[in-house]
Design a protein around this motif. Structure first.
Motif, PDB file in Angstrom:
ATOM      1  N   LEU A   1       0.830  -1.198   0.000  1.00 49.78           N
ATOM      2  CA  LEU A   1       0.000   0.000   0.000  1.00 49.78           C
ATOM      3  C   LEU A   1       0.871   1.257   0.000  1.00 49.78           C
ATOM      4  CD1 LEU A   1      -3.101  -0.620   2.269  1.00 49.78           C
ATOM      5  CD2 LEU A   1      -2.939  -0.584  -0.207  1.00 49.78           C
TER       6      LEU A   1
ATOM      7  N   VAL B   1      -5.067   6.026   1.070  1.00 49.96           N
ATOM      8  CA  VAL B   1      -4.197   4.870   1.305  1.00 49.96           C
ATOM      9  C   VAL B   1      -3.358   5.077   2.563  1.00 49.96           C
ATOM     10  CG1 VAL B   1      -2.262   3.553   0.386  1.00 49.96           C
ATOM     11  CG2 VAL B   1      -4.141   4.171  -1.114  1.00 49.96           C
TER      12      VAL B   1
ATOM     13  N   GLY C   1       8.793   3.727  -6.708  1.00 53.01           N
ATOM     14  CA  GLY C   1       7.510   4.447  -6.761  1.00 53.01           C
ATOM     15  C   GLY C   1       7.681   5.838  -7.334  1.00 53.01           C
TER      16      GLY C   1
ATOM     17  N   PHE D   1       3.866   1.610  -1.271  1.00 46.71           N
ATOM     18  CA  PHE D   1       4.400   1.777  -2.628  1.00 46.71           C
ATOM     19  C   PHE D   1       3.348   2.420  -3.535  1.00 46.71           C
ATOM     20  CE2 PHE D   1       4.745  -0.055  -6.938  1.00 46.71           C
ATOM     21  CZ  PHE D   1       5.935   0.529  -7.321  1.00 46.71           C
ATOM     22  N   LEU D   2       2.115   1.893  -3.416  1.00 41.65           N
ATOM     23  CA  LEU D   2       1.007   2.439  -4.203  1.00 41.65           C
ATOM     24  C   LEU D   2       0.824   3.928  -3.895  1.00 41.65           C
ATOM     25  CD1 LEU D   2      -1.351   1.572  -6.100  1.00 41.65           C
ATOM     26  CD2 LEU D   2      -2.747   1.300  -4.050  1.00 41.65           C
ATOM     27  N   ALA D   3       0.888   4.268  -2.600  1.00 38.01           N
ATOM     28  CA  ALA D   3       0.698   5.668  -2.191  1.00 38.01           C
ATOM     29  C   ALA D   3       1.806   6.551  -2.772  1.00 38.01           C
ATOM     30  CB  ALA D   3       0.667   5.776  -0.675  1.00 38.01           C
TER      31      ALA D   3
ATOM     32  N   CYS E   1      -4.070   8.861  -2.670  1.00 38.13           N
ATOM     33  CA  CYS E   1      -2.850   8.758  -1.857  1.00 38.13           C
ATOM     34  C   CYS E   1      -3.182   9.010  -0.386  1.00 38.13           C
ATOM     35  CB  CYS E   1      -1.818   9.768  -2.371  1.00 38.13           C
ATOM     36  SG  CYS E   1      -0.251   9.717  -1.505  1.00 38.13           S
TER      37      CYS E   1
ATOM     38  N   VAL F   1      -3.118   2.507   5.831  1.00 42.40           N
ATOM     39  CA  VAL F   1      -1.890   1.943   6.397  1.00 42.40           C
ATOM     40  C   VAL F   1      -1.740   2.355   7.856  1.00 42.40           C
ATOM     41  CG1 VAL F   1       0.615   1.840   6.212  1.00 42.40           C
ATOM     42  CG2 VAL F   1      -0.765   1.923   4.145  1.00 42.40           C
TER      43      VAL F   1
ATOM     44  N   VAL G   1       3.469   6.053  -5.551  1.00 40.93           N
ATOM     45  CA  VAL G   1       3.191   6.233  -6.985  1.00 40.93           C
ATOM     46  C   VAL G   1       2.078   7.268  -7.183  1.00 40.93           C
ATOM     47  CG1 VAL G   1       2.340   5.109  -9.077  1.00 40.93           C
ATOM     48  CG2 VAL G   1       3.954   3.912  -7.605  1.00 40.93           C
TER      49      VAL G   1
END
Lengths: 104, 469
Positions: free
Chosen positions: A72, B110, B73, A74-76, B107, B114, A78
């Motif tokens: 997650l 997410v 990323g 890594f996704l954030a 973003c 987390v 990007v």
């Protein structure tokens, strides 16, 4: 009630900062001509990409064996980078056109 | 490097970044400094990112994977983002901004997911932290879903869909989000299932919130969602006690809100009206009653004669001009008429195109000199001594119904008063309706002539005819 008051007191500096920032935001753009509304919206859009800092902090703090957080995070990163880079490049492209005209 | 030195450097970088954000926004509001302002803010952002990676945590070899993923990323985001931003056409700018805005919202959402997971692992449930995490999730995901729908609508992939009772459903969803979110924050041991329920309902709300809002109001919605994402980023700043995120987010949140209000003022509508009014759905019914008159056509030859022997010509450009990629062609017509000694100006409505200021950007792309672009008030003042007004691909911004038909959905919106001029020529592809989906009585007016065809083709014919005179 006590809980809420404690919450307020512990975060009083942040709340102060938020209030000052709100007024600053209003003040800073209140005189913008309609011509610049689109680039301004786009520029502001790039600035809230600062949320990417949060995603980097996640990655730095994540336990290397916690794959849920890593994926997650890594996704954030990007998503945040898309917002920042795309936002600034698009704004720059729009403003480039204004600059060309100034030279003439 | 962490320690006191590293931490201090980090905080100094954050302060510097905050300053560049403020200066950047400030400079973006003046035409000659805007580009520099954007670059300053970009440098500030770069500084904040690099400083976070270097100084936030001590590097340790077991976290190599984390660092690799961060750089991967950043690389993926930079390459994809730059490519998209460089390839997008100027006419598609509004949906591009909306798309990038959605990425920022996602973003933020997410990050909340987390952090929630993190709190569940450590077991340190703090009311303040929970509130901030949940709010970040809600606002981020609403902004994400809404922006993607707005993107799809402007791309023409999603139509306006208003169904009866959508207002009530939206209000119920909002109550559900607030209720569940509040309950989740107050639980002694928060439930992950409930968190995903809140996420799901927020995404659904974002979709349903934007779905019924019609095309003409889309810029206002994008601006509003832009400020939402700003607020979501600020909640992220709260989670980490990070001032750069906090100031950046709040600045955009408040500046975005003001910008939204300014846009509404330009259209003479209230924000509540935009959100609740569901323009696209209601408009069609109101317009159905209008009687059809006769439309008078004009040939390109006659139009060219009218233009060439006028002393003052004004062009009202609209989105149709941009879609036909005719901004360069109209500039050629301007030069051809200039050679004949005709005074040529552009009358720019504040919401011409798809976003306020969008048309100025498009014409600037074609090198149209800045002094020839008149704002609506100035253009209207000069309208009475204008011989010919050429309306190219514009519709709603010249619709007299905005002034004399209280039942019209655009009633009250300031328009360019083309009927004050001596002659009007409307260049349009067909008799189709404008973005607000309503009939335009201007087309049936005595003073008006229609020149049908693709804007670019028609303009090229006009130029050829003008030159041969």
């Amino acid at each position: 009630m006590d809980q809420i008051l404690t919450l307020f007191y512990e975060n009083r500096e942040f709340i102060f900062l938020i209030i000052v920032s709100i007024f600053l935001g209003i003040e800073v753009i209140s005189n913008v001509p309609a011509v610049l509304h689109t680039p301004l919206m786009s520029g502001a859009n790039a600035i809230h990409g600062v949320v990417i800092i949060g995603s980097i902090i996640i990655m730095l703090e994540a336990d290397p064996t916690n794959y849920f957080a890593l994926i997650l995070g890594f996704l954030a990163v990007v998503l945040g980078t898309l917002n920042v880079v795309g936002g600034f490049v698009v704004t720059n492209r729009m403003l480039e056109m204004f600059k060309k005209k100034d030279k003439k | 490097m962490t320690g006191i030195l590293g931490n201090s450097i980090l905080e100094i970088c954050y302060i510097a970044a905050s300053i560049t954000f403020i200066l950047g926004l400030k400079m973006l509001s003046s035409p000659d400094k805007a580009r520099k302002g954007n670059l300053y803010a970009a440098y500030g952002m770069g500084l904040a990112i690099v400083a976070t990676i270097l100084f936030k945590e001590e590097f340790s070899s077991e976290k190599t994977l984390n660092y690799v993923l961060i750089f991967a990323g950043l690389l993926v985001g930079t390459v994809v983002g730059t490519r998209m931003a460089l390839k997008v056409k100027m006419t598609a700018m509004p949906q591009m901004v909306s798309f990038f805005n959605g990425m920022g919202g996602a973003c933020a959402a997410v990050i909340s997911l987390v952090e929630f997971d993190h709190v569940m692992h450590t077991g340190e449930f703090d009311l303040g932290l929970m509130i901030v995490i949940i709010l970040g999730l809600i606002i981020g995901s609403v902004s994400f879903a809404g922006s993607i729908i707005a993107y799809g609508k402007l791309e023409g992939k999603i139509g306006d869909k208003a169904f009866p009772g959508s207002q009530i459903i939206n209000i119920l969803l909002l109550i559900a989000i607030v209720g569940l979110g509040g309950y989740l924050a107050s639980m002694s041991v928060p439930s992950s299932t409930l968190l995903y329920a809140v996420l799901g309902i927020s995404l659904l709300y974002g979709v349903l919130f934007v779905m019924p809002i019609g095309g003409a109001d889309m810029p206002v919605v994008i601006s509003l969602l832009n400020s939402f994402t700003g607020v979501a980023a600020a909640f992220g700043g709260f989670i980490y006690g990070n001032q750069a995120m906090l100031t950046g987010g709040i600045l955009v949140g408040s500046a975005g809100t003001i910008l939204t209000v300014l846009m509404c003022t330009a259209m003479n509508r209230s924000l509540a009206n935009v959100i609740i009014g569901s323009f696209g759905g209601g408009g069609a019914a109101a317009a159905a009653g209008g009687e059809q008159g006769t439309v008078k056509e004009i040939t390109a030859t006659d139009a060219a004669i009218l233009l060439a022997y006028a002393s003052k010509v004004s062009v009202v450009p609209g989105y149709g001009l941009a879609v036909a990629q005719a901004q360069h062609t109209v500039h050629s017509l301007e030069k051809a008429l200039d050679d004949k000694g005709v005074e040529f100006t552009y009358a720019i409505h504040p919401v011409a195109g798809r976003m306020p200021g969008h048309m100025n950007v498009l014409l600037a792309e074609a090198d149209v000199p800045y002094p020839k672009l008149l704002e609506m008030e100035d253009a209207n003042d000069q309208m009475a001594n204008t011989d010919v007004v050429l309306v190219i691909g514009a519709n709603d911004v010249v619709n007299p119904a905005a002034e004399n038909d209280p039942s019209s959905p655009i009633y009250g919106m300031p328009i360019i008063q083309v009927l004050d001029a001596k002659n009007v020529i409307v260049m349009k592809r067909s008799m189709g309706k404008g973005y607000a989906g309503i009939e335009n009585e201007l087309f049936f007016h005595d003073k008006n002539r229609m020149l049908f065809g693709d804007a670019k083709d028609s303009l090229e014919k006009l130029i050829a005819e003008v030159k041969s005179l």
